[in-house]
Design a protein around this motif. Structure first.
Motif, PDB file in Angstrom:
ATOM      1  N   SER A  60      69.501  32.624  -2.382  1.00 33.40           N
ATOM      2  CA  SER A  60      68.499  31.575  -2.544  1.00 33.40           C
ATOM      3  C   SER A  60      68.728  30.491  -1.497  1.00 33.40           C
ATOM      4  O   SER A  60      69.761  30.458  -0.831  1.00 33.40           O
ATOM      5  CB  SER A  60      68.569  30.976  -3.952  1.00 33.40           C
ATOM      6  OG  SER A  60      69.672  30.109  -4.059  1.00 33.40           O
ATOM      7  N   HIS A  68      68.626  42.267  -8.505  1.00 37.74           N
ATOM      8  CA  HIS A  68      67.706  42.923  -9.432  1.00 37.74           C
ATOM      9  C   HIS A  68      68.292  43.005 -10.840  1.00 37.74           C
ATOM     10  O   HIS A  68      67.579  43.317 -11.784  1.00 37.74           O
ATOM     11  CB  HIS A  68      67.345  44.327  -8.935  1.00 37.74           C
ATOM     12  CG  HIS A  68      68.512  45.250  -8.907  1.00 37.74           C
ATOM     13  ND1 HIS A  68      69.469  45.180  -7.918  1.00 37.74           N
ATOM     14  CD2 HIS A  68      68.891  46.234  -9.752  1.00 37.74           C
ATOM     15  CE1 HIS A  68      70.386  46.099  -8.152  1.00 37.74           C
ATOM     16  NE2 HIS A  68      70.069  46.743  -9.259  1.00 37.74           N
ATOM     17  N   LEU A  70      69.177  41.494 -14.041  1.00 40.29           N
ATOM     18  CA  LEU A  70      68.834  40.282 -14.772  1.00 40.29           C
ATOM     19  C   LEU A  70      69.824  40.023 -15.895  1.00 40.29           C
ATOM     20  O   LEU A  70      70.495  40.928 -16.371  1.00 40.29           O
ATOM     21  CB  LEU A  70      67.436  40.416 -15.375  1.00 40.29           C
ATOM     22  CG  LEU A  70      66.285  40.609 -14.410  1.00 40.29           C
ATOM     23  CD1 LEU A  70      64.988  40.772 -15.185  1.00 40.29           C
ATOM     24  CD2 LEU A  70      66.175  39.426 -13.467  1.00 40.29           C
ATOM     25  N   THR A  75      62.292  36.914 -17.190  1.00 40.98           N
ATOM     26  CA  THR A  75      62.285  36.073 -15.995  1.00 40.98           C
ATOM     27  C   THR A  75      60.871  36.026 -15.430  1.00 40.98           C
ATOM     28  O   THR A  75      60.181  37.041 -15.365  1.00 40.98           O
ATOM     29  CB  THR A  75      63.257  36.637 -14.932  1.00 40.98           C
ATOM     30  OG1 THR A  75      64.568  36.697 -15.494  1.00 40.98           O
ATOM     31  CG2 THR A  75      63.286  35.763 -13.701  1.00 40.98           C
ATOM     32  N   VAL A  77      58.739  35.679 -12.227  1.00 37.65           N
ATOM     33  CA  VAL A  77      58.928  35.937 -10.800  1.00 37.65           C
ATOM     34  C   VAL A  77      57.603  35.666 -10.093  1.00 37.65           C
ATOM     35  O   VAL A  77      56.562  36.180 -10.504  1.00 37.65           O
ATOM     36  CB  VAL A  77      59.369  37.392 -10.547  1.00 37.65           C
ATOM     37  CG1 VAL A  77      59.561  37.649  -9.068  1.00 37.65           C
ATOM     38  CG2 VAL A  77      60.649  37.707 -11.311  1.00 37.65           C
ATOM     39  N   LEU A 109      62.310  32.844 -10.750  1.00 35.62           N
ATOM     40  CA  LEU A 109      62.658  33.267  -9.398  1.00 35.62           C
ATOM     41  C   LEU A 109      61.385  33.248  -8.556  1.00 35.62           C
ATOM     42  O   LEU A 109      60.393  33.884  -8.904  1.00 35.62           O
ATOM     43  CB  LEU A 109      63.248  34.680  -9.406  1.00 35.62           C
ATOM     44  CG  LEU A 109      63.516  35.325  -8.053  1.00 35.62           C
ATOM     45  CD1 LEU A 109      64.540  34.517  -7.263  1.00 35.62           C
ATOM     46  CD2 LEU A 109      63.995  36.760  -8.235  1.00 35.62           C
ATOM     47  N   THR A 111      59.799  33.624  -4.598  1.00 35.97           N
ATOM     48  CA  THR A 111      59.977  34.010  -3.207  1.00 35.97           C
ATOM     49  C   THR A 111      58.864  33.357  -2.399  1.00 35.97           C
ATOM     50  O   THR A 111      57.683  33.543  -2.695  1.00 35.97           O
ATOM     51  CB  THR A 111      59.915  35.537  -3.043  1.00 35.97           C
ATOM     52  OG1 THR A 111      60.914  36.126  -3.858  1.00 35.97           O
ATOM     53  CG2 THR A 111      60.134  35.938  -1.599  1.00 35.97           C
ATOM     54  N   LEU A 141      62.840  41.332  -1.465  1.00 33.83           N
ATOM     55  CA  LEU A 141      62.165  41.055  -2.731  1.00 33.83           C
ATOM     56  C   LEU A 141      60.709  41.493  -2.695  1.00 33.83           C
ATOM     57  O   LEU A 141      60.203  42.068  -3.659  1.00 33.83           O
ATOM     58  CB  LEU A 141      62.265  39.570  -3.079  1.00 33.83           C
ATOM     59  CG  LEU A 141      63.567  39.195  -3.773  1.00 33.83           C
ATOM     60  CD1 LEU A 141      64.551  38.652  -2.781  1.00 33.83           C
ATOM     61  CD2 LEU A 141      63.311  38.230  -4.869  1.00 33.83           C
ATOM     62  N   PHE A 145      59.348  44.394  -5.339  1.00 33.55           N
ATOM     63  CA  PHE A 145      58.266  44.137  -6.288  1.00 33.55           C
ATOM     64  C   PHE A 145      56.917  44.671  -5.805  1.00 33.55           C
ATOM     65  O   PHE A 145      55.901  44.453  -6.449  1.00 33.55           O
ATOM     66  CB  PHE A 145      58.163  42.640  -6.578  1.00 33.55           C
ATOM     67  CG  PHE A 145      59.277  42.119  -7.442  1.00 33.55           C
ATOM     68  CD1 PHE A 145      59.197  42.193  -8.825  1.00 33.55           C
ATOM     69  CD2 PHE A 145      60.413  41.577  -6.876  1.00 33.55           C
ATOM     70  CE1 PHE A 145      60.218  41.717  -9.624  1.00 33.55           C
ATOM     71  CE2 PHE A 145      61.442  41.091  -7.663  1.00 33.55           C
ATOM     72  CZ  PHE A 145      61.345  41.162  -9.039  1.00 33.55           C
ATOM     73  N   LYS A 155      56.085  38.793 -14.836  1.00 29.07           N
ATOM     74  CA  LYS A 155      57.121  38.575 -15.843  1.00 29.07           C
ATOM     75  C   LYS A 155      57.933  39.860 -15.888  1.00 29.07           C
ATOM     76  O   LYS A 155      57.368  40.957 -16.004  1.00 29.07           O
ATOM     77  CB  LYS A 155      56.485  38.289 -17.198  1.00 29.07           C
ATOM     78  CG  LYS A 155      57.498  37.992 -18.285  1.00 29.07           C
ATOM     79  CD  LYS A 155      56.753  37.591 -19.553  1.00 29.07           C
ATOM     80  CE  LYS A 155      57.429  38.168 -20.745  1.00 29.07           C
ATOM     81  NZ  LYS A 155      56.678  37.958 -21.990  1.00 29.07           N
TER      82      LYS A 155
END
Length: 181
Positions: A60, A68, A70, A75, A77, A109, A111, A141, A145, A155
């Motif tokens: 971060s 990845h 958790l 979370t 995202v 989280l 990005t 990331l 995803f 989520k």
């Protein structure tokens, strides 16, 4: 008066032709509507609900390691880009959603996809409420995803095997947060 009968016949024929063409257009529009309904736009631009999140490891902007794997909680995202107009509109709504929902920073989280200098404004707004990663559009990331459009809000939940699975791929920011503990 002899021209009146052919003129009325011509107008009638044009009306019938117009009606046939209009019915054809309506039929075609229905077909397209069905195609669009069966192909959700969300499914086209991001990972599907129930799908496993790919593996990733990132750092971060505050130096925290993000993976990845958790914790035991859901979370939120999100993916934003500073060059995206809808992202600029949705960012304040996202921040408000997290704050109103009482979602803790470690369960969010974000990005920010783009140049670090260009992303500075987004990062500063998100830093107090989320772990923020800044990466290029071909980053880990974004690939994990399967994000192809911005903004994207997901989520994810732990899958029990050390990974994460998507539980919602179109989080509504105008509804109460379901992540609040």
């Amino acid at each position: 008066m002899s021209f009146l009968i052919p003129a009325v016949a011509l107008v009638g024929a044009l009306c019938v032709l117009d009606l046939v063409l209009t019915l054809g257009v309506v039929k075609r529009l229905r077909e397209h509507t069905e195609m669009l309904a069966s192909n959700s736009a969300v499914d086209t631009y991001t990972i599907n609900v129930g799908e496993q999140v790919g593996e990733f490891t990132a750092s971060s902007v505050d130096g925290e390691e993000v993976t990845h794997q958790l914790r035991q909680d859901d979370t939120l995202v999100a993916f934003f880009s500073p060059t995206c107009g809808p992202c600029r509109d949705k960012l304040p709504k996202f921040v408000d959603h997290v704050e109103r929902g009482g979602i803790t920073r470690d369960r969010v989280l974000v990005t920010v996809v783009g140049d670090a200098e260009e992303s500075r404004g987004f990062i500063e707004q998100l830093r107090p409420i989320a772990r923020v990663v800044c990466e290029r559009s071909d980053g880990e990331l974004t690939a994990a995803f399967k994000v192809k459009a911005f903004p994207t809000v997901l989520k994810v939940s732990p899958d029990g095997a050390g990974g994460a699975v998507v539980t919602a791929n179109d989080v509504r920011l105008d509804q109460p947060a379901a992540l609040a503990a």
